[in-house]
Scaffold this motif. Sequence first.
Motif, mmCIF file in Angstrom:
data_model
loop_
_atom_site.group_PDB
_atom_site.id
_atom_site.type_symbol
_atom_site.label_atom_id
_atom_site.label_comp_id
_atom_site.label_asym_id
_atom_site.label_seq_id
_atom_site.Cartn_x
_atom_site.Cartn_y
_atom_site.Cartn_z
ATOM 1 N N GLU A 210 20.845 -15.832 17.199
ATOM 2 C CA GLU A 210 21.354 -14.529 17.622
ATOM 3 C C GLU A 210 21.146 -14.343 19.125
ATOM 4 O O GLU A 210 20.137 -14.767 19.678
ATOM 5 C CB GLU A 210 20.609 -13.425 16.855
ATOM 6 C CG GLU A 210 21.041 -12.012 17.209
ATOM 7 C CD GLU A 210 20.266 -10.972 16.417
ATOM 8 O OE1 GLU A 210 20.459 -9.771 16.703
ATOM 9 O OE2 GLU A 210 19.469 -11.348 15.535
ATOM 10 N N THR A 211 22.114 -13.701 19.780
ATOM 11 C CA THR A 211 21.964 -13.377 21.200
ATOM 12 C C THR A 211 20.938 -12.267 21.352
ATOM 13 O O THR A 211 21.019 -11.239 20.676
ATOM 14 C CB THR A 211 23.298 -12.938 21.810
ATOM 15 O OG1 THR A 211 24.236 -14.020 21.706
ATOM 16 C CG2 THR A 211 23.128 -12.571 23.279
ATOM 17 N N ALA A 212 19.991 -12.477 22.238
ATOM 18 C CA ALA A 212 18.916 -11.511 22.443
ATOM 19 C C ALA A 212 18.571 -11.458 23.918
ATOM 20 O O ALA A 212 19.108 -12.226 24.730
ATOM 21 C CB ALA A 212 17.705 -11.893 21.607
ATOM 22 N N TYR A 213 17.632 -10.560 24.288
ATOM 23 C CA TYR A 213 17.316 -10.343 25.693
ATOM 24 C C TYR A 213 15.807 -10.173 25.875
ATOM 25 O O TYR A 213 15.135 -9.534 25.055
ATOM 26 C CB TYR A 213 18.052 -9.103 26.212
ATOM 27 C CG TYR A 213 19.541 -9.218 26.060
ATOM 28 C CD1 TYR A 213 20.323 -9.786 27.056
ATOM 29 C CD2 TYR A 213 20.161 -8.802 24.884
ATOM 30 C CE1 TYR A 213 21.695 -9.929 26.902
ATOM 31 C CE2 TYR A 213 21.532 -8.944 24.717
ATOM 32 C CZ TYR A 213 22.296 -9.505 25.721
ATOM 33 O OH TYR A 213 23.641 -9.655 25.562
ATOM 34 N N ILE A 214 15.296 -10.764 26.976
ATOM 35 C CA ILE A 214 13.877 -10.682 27.312
ATOM 36 C C ILE A 214 13.767 -10.365 28.798
ATOM 37 O O ILE A 214 14.484 -10.940 29.623
ATOM 38 C CB ILE A 214 13.142 -12.005 26.997
ATOM 39 C CG1 ILE A 214 13.232 -12.340 25.504
ATOM 40 C CG2 ILE A 214 11.682 -11.929 27.440
ATOM 41 C CD1 ILE A 214 12.635 -13.688 25.148
ATOM 42 N N CYS A 215 12.839 -9.476 29.145
ATOM 43 C CA CYS A 215 12.630 -9.139 30.551
ATOM 44 C C CYS A 215 12.175 -10.371 31.324
ATOM 45 O O CYS A 215 11.293 -11.116 30.887
ATOM 46 C CB CYS A 215 11.580 -8.034 30.666
ATOM 47 S SG CYS A 215 11.252 -7.538 32.365
ATOM 48 N N ASP A 216 12.776 -10.598 32.496
ATOM 49 C CA ASP A 216 12.504 -11.828 33.233
ATOM 50 C C ASP A 216 11.123 -11.882 33.866
ATOM 51 O O ASP A 216 10.708 -12.929 34.362
ATOM 52 C CB ASP A 216 13.587 -12.084 34.287
ATOM 53 C CG ASP A 216 13.699 -10.975 35.324
ATOM 54 O OD1 ASP A 216 12.751 -10.177 35.473
ATOM 55 O OD2 ASP A 216 14.746 -10.904 35.997
ATOM 56 N N ASP A 217 10.376 -10.774 33.875
ATOM 57 C CA ASP A 217 9.011 -10.819 34.382
ATOM 58 C C ASP A 217 8.117 -11.722 33.543
ATOM 59 O O ASP A 217 7.076 -12.184 34.014
ATOM 60 C CB ASP A 217 8.390 -9.421 34.380
ATOM 61 C CG ASP A 217 8.779 -8.612 35.616
ATOM 62 O OD1 ASP A 217 9.307 -9.202 36.566
ATOM 63 O OD2 ASP A 217 8.546 -7.393 35.605
ATOM 64 N N TYR A 218 8.528 -11.977 32.315
ATOM 65 C CA TYR A 218 7.639 -12.654 31.370
ATOM 66 C C TYR A 218 8.144 -14.027 30.943
ATOM 67 O O TYR A 218 7.682 -14.571 29.942
ATOM 68 C CB TYR A 218 7.413 -11.754 30.152
ATOM 69 C CG TYR A 218 6.806 -10.432 30.554
ATOM 70 C CD1 TYR A 218 5.463 -10.345 30.896
ATOM 71 C CD2 TYR A 218 7.584 -9.295 30.653
ATOM 72 C CE1 TYR A 218 4.906 -9.151 31.313
ATOM 73 C CE2 TYR A 218 7.031 -8.084 31.066
ATOM 74 C CZ TYR A 218 5.695 -8.025 31.397
ATOM 75 O OH TYR A 218 5.143 -6.836 31.818
ATOM 76 N N LEU A 219 9.077 -14.587 31.683
ATOM 77 C CA LEU A 219 9.563 -15.932 31.398
ATOM 78 C C LEU A 219 9.454 -16.782 32.658
ATOM 79 O O LEU A 219 9.875 -16.369 33.738
ATOM 80 C CB LEU A 219 11.013 -15.904 30.915
ATOM 81 C CG LEU A 219 11.268 -15.282 29.545
ATOM 82 C CD1 LEU A 219 12.757 -15.264 29.238
ATOM 83 C CD2 LEU A 219 10.512 -16.037 28.448
ATOM 84 N N THR A 220 8.902 -17.971 32.506
ATOM 85 C CA THR A 220 8.731 -18.905 33.610
ATOM 86 C C THR A 220 9.403 -20.225 33.249
ATOM 87 O O THR A 220 9.261 -20.695 32.109
ATOM 88 C CB THR A 220 7.232 -19.163 33.882
ATOM 89 O OG1 THR A 220 6.590 -17.922 34.168
ATOM 90 C CG2 THR A 220 7.049 -20.106 35.065
ATOM 91 N N PRO A 221 10.164 -20.832 34.183
ATOM 92 C CA PRO A 221 10.785 -22.132 33.899
ATOM 93 C C PRO A 221 9.759 -23.145 33.414
ATOM 94 O O PRO A 221 8.668 -23.258 33.970
ATOM 95 C CB PRO A 221 11.374 -22.533 35.255
ATOM 96 C CG PRO A 221 11.627 -21.227 35.943
ATOM 97 C CD PRO A 221 10.502 -20.329 35.524
ATOM 98 N N GLU A 222 10.106 -23.866 32.379
ATOM 99 C CA GLU A 222 9.209 -24.859 31.779
ATOM 100 C C GLU A 222 9.384 -26.187 32.503
ATOM 101 O O GLU A 222 10.430 -26.832 32.408
ATOM 102 C CB GLU A 222 9.546 -25.006 30.294
ATOM 103 C CG GLU A 222 8.600 -25.878 29.510
ATOM 104 C CD GLU A 222 8.983 -25.904 28.043
ATOM 105 O OE1 GLU A 222 9.517 -26.927 27.589
ATOM 106 O OE2 GLU A 222 8.746 -24.887 27.354
ATOM 107 N N LEU A 223 8.373 -26.595 33.222
ATOM 108 C CA LEU A 223 8.441 -27.817 34.015
ATOM 109 C C LEU A 223 7.255 -28.713 33.688
ATOM 110 O O LEU A 223 6.168 -28.228 33.381
ATOM 111 C CB LEU A 223 8.440 -27.475 35.510
ATOM 112 C CG LEU A 223 9.623 -26.628 35.995
ATOM 113 C CD1 LEU A 223 9.398 -26.144 37.408
ATOM 114 C CD2 LEU A 223 10.924 -27.408 35.887
#
Length: 288
Positions: A210-223
């Motif tokens: 399902e399409t959903a949304y998360i505030c970008d303050d709490y997501l960091t690129p996985e490297l």
Amino acid sequence: MNSNDCRNKKIYFRWRINTMNKRIMAGIMTGVMFSVAGQTVAFAMPGDIKEAVMESGYNAYDHTNSYANYSDSDLISIQGYYVATAQAMIRQSPFGEIYGSVTPGQEYYVVGECADCMWYKISGDVSGYVYAAYLVPKSDYFVPAINTEQTWNVRDLNMKMTVTNTSAVHVRRAPSVTGEIITALSEGEEVHVTGNVLNTEWYECKYNGETAYICDDYLTPELPQTMACTAKKLNVRAAADGNSPVIGTLNHGDKERISADENGWLRFSLPDGRIGYVSDEYMAVVDQ
């Protein structure tokens, strides 16, 4: 505002165009340097980037150390129709003299994008440069219908990110703190990010199909993660700086193992052992 969604203090992750939108809100003084046709140009952005983009009273030539023009050969080719999402200025060059403005909802032919600089060149009755945050591909543009479910303009992304900076973050059905909560994800959980909702602080993602949304303050690129070049040709630079020497190029589809994100520049190792950097605007995650 729920603390699990968006904090007052911004965490700056410049991932594609999203961080430039954050700088608009943050009101910080930023300097952008890049090379055009062998000429080094320094654009000193105002305290609020939105002033330069949206207000006719600002002229960046008062803050530059030289005069620069792009030729079409300097651009990353796009050659397609985009739709304006705001009444942004059309300028002679990035942050330069104002020629006119785009009209929200109207289509414009985009010739290309400035390398290492997030401005589009448009061609038409008034030709010039428009800040990229205010134009979206025609195929991605939606006009919400009255009394129906709302849609949003989303710039495509394709990357893995991890929940950080919180013990739990809400996953919502709309990019808003009032959106219905689907679930909560714990710190360290992986998220497949599929887009950046333009002019907001929200990422679009997939949750159980399902399409959903998360505030970008709490997501960091996985490297580290493997990413592929999405541009026809992309400069590889010696440092995380648009003014640093070009030490190579990537072609469309070339894959690299990205080891770090340094303020919007992705770091990886070249075959000869040197370290190179590319703009994150033109890289997308791929399966290894």
